[in-house]
Design an enzyme around this catalytic site. Structure first.
Site, PDB file in Angstrom:
ATOM      1  CD  GLU A   1      49.081  48.348  39.555  1.00  0.00           C
ATOM      2  OE1 GLU A   1      48.224  47.591  39.002  1.00  0.00           O
ATOM      3  OE2 GLU A   1      48.911  49.463  39.649  1.00  0.00           O
TER       4      GLU A   1
ATOM      5  CB  THR B   1      48.190  44.673  37.462  1.00  0.00           C
ATOM      6  OG1 THR B   1      47.193  45.593  37.961  1.00  0.00           O
ATOM      7  CG2 THR B   1      49.449  44.515  38.182  1.00  0.00           C
TER       8      THR B   1
ATOM      9  CE  LYS C   1      37.687  44.885  30.842  1.00  0.00           C
ATOM     10  NZ  LYS C   1      37.817  44.793  32.293  1.00  0.00           N
ATOM     11  CG  ASP C   2      45.126  49.360  31.345  1.00  0.00           C
ATOM     12  OD1 ASP C   2      44.528  49.985  30.227  1.00  0.00           O
ATOM     13  OD2 ASP C   2      46.261  50.118  31.434  1.00  0.00           O
ATOM     14  CG  MET C   3      40.588  49.652  34.909  1.00  0.00           C
ATOM     15  SD  MET C   3      40.115  49.212  36.627  1.00  0.00           S
ATOM     16  CE  MET C   3      38.876  50.762  36.665  1.00  0.00           C
ATOM     17  CD  GLU C   4      45.112  52.433  35.585  1.00  0.00           C
ATOM     18  OE1 GLU C   4      45.499  51.403  35.352  1.00  0.00           O
ATOM     19  OE2 GLU C   4      44.570  52.376  36.778  1.00  0.00           O
TER      20      GLU C   4
ATOM     21  CG  ASP D   1      42.507  39.962  36.043  1.00  0.00           C
ATOM     22  OD1 ASP D   1      43.176  40.789  36.456  1.00  0.00           O
ATOM     23  OD2 ASP D   1      41.531  40.103  35.079  1.00  0.00           O
TER      24      ASP D   1
HETATM   25  N1  ADE Z   1      43.655  45.511  35.891  1.00  0.00           N
HETATM   26  C1  ADE Z   1      44.085  44.136  36.079  1.00  0.00           C
HETATM   27  N2  ADE Z   1      43.013  43.378  35.864  1.00  0.00           N
HETATM   28  C2  ADE Z   1      42.189  43.958  35.152  1.00  0.00           C
HETATM   29  C3  ADE Z   1      40.999  43.690  34.310  1.00  0.00           C
HETATM   30  N3  ADE Z   1      40.406  42.454  34.350  1.00  0.00           N
HETATM   31  N4  ADE Z   1      40.462  44.732  33.899  1.00  0.00           N
HETATM   32  C4  ADE Z   1      40.856  46.091  33.958  1.00  0.00           C
HETATM   33  N5  ADE Z   1      41.872  46.387  34.812  1.00  0.00           N
HETATM   34  C5  ADE Z   1      42.456  45.473  35.057  1.00  0.00           C
END
Ligand code: ADE
Length: 234
Positions: free
Chosen positions: A13, A91, A174-177, A200
């Protein structure tokens, strides 16, 4: 002149941004001899810039995505690099029913968690930790992009419980951070701008993990372009 820290999860990234800033990817510093985070420092547009990526997992040899490494990077940026402006760039998955498209870049006006479900009075709100980031609107205008609500959890997939919370919060991304970084910067009252590029479509027909890797390069390129524009507007 600001001390800007750009917190990013994955090296791929960060690659387009490092290229644009003419930073050699191979000369990363470390934040601590025990920790895998990578740090790149430069000056750009009159600002001191620190770019911190989460690095590689020692055990599993994959990128340290998710909330725990992001929190360490953010805290280090604040305490060691004296960051007074934090950018979390990365992302995200996007919901097409709310207008998301592959490669589209957003600022984030609201962060919230969807996987911290604690059904005890008071703890429910602590778990979701919804926080607003008012600077997102002005920067979105300046960058000619839209703002979005982002929902954070430590999984790439989406359980039915996650989906319910994401839906009730009207999240577009929707992400993870993001929400974890927001929790840290909230403790220190440091202005934080989230810039997220869609890899996505969560409510689409393709498996998330396949779509994620297929679009990672494009989304990261778009992210890098907007990041440079953003730093030039600070
Ligand atoms: N980062 C990129 N796409 C993601 C997703 N669908 N869910 C969580 N984090 C993401």
């Amino acid at each position: 002149m600001k001390n800007i820290a750009v917190i990013m999860a994955m090296d791929s990234e960060a690659a387009p941004l490092l290229n644009k800033l003419e930073i050699n990817h191979k000369i990363a510093g470390k934040i601590d001899e025990h920790l895998p985070m990578k740090v790149y420092k430069t000056k750009y547009h009159g600002h001191n810039i620190s770019i911190v990526t989460s690095g590689e997992c020692k055990r599993n040899k994959v990128q340290n995505v998710g909330t725990a490494p992001a929190v360490i990077s953010t805290l280090t940026a604040i305490k060691d690099f004296k960051a007074d402006f934090i950018i979390n760039a990365g992302t995200a998955g996007g919901f097409k029913k709310r207008g998301a498209d592959i490669g589209k870049v957003y600022t984030v006006d609201t962060t919230v968690f969807h996987d911290r479900r604690i059904p005890i009075p008071g703890y429910q709100e602590y778990g979701t930790y919804r926080s607003e980031h008012k600077i997102a609107t002005d920067y979105a205008k300046a960058l000619n992009i839209e703002t979005a609500i982002i929902s954070t959890g430590d999984s790439l997939d989406m359980s039915p419980e996650d989906e319910k919370l994401i839906e009730s919060n009207l999240a577009l991304l929707k992400d993870m951070e993001a929400a974890a970084i927001a929790w840290v910067t909230d403790q220190y009252s440091i202005p934080t701008l989230f810039l997220k590029s869609v890899t996505d479509i969560v409510d689409g027909e393709h498996p998330t993990e396949e779509e994620f890797f297929a679009n990672l390069k494009l989304a990261s390129e778009n992210l890098g372009e907007k990041l440079i524009e953003l730093i030039e507007k600070i």
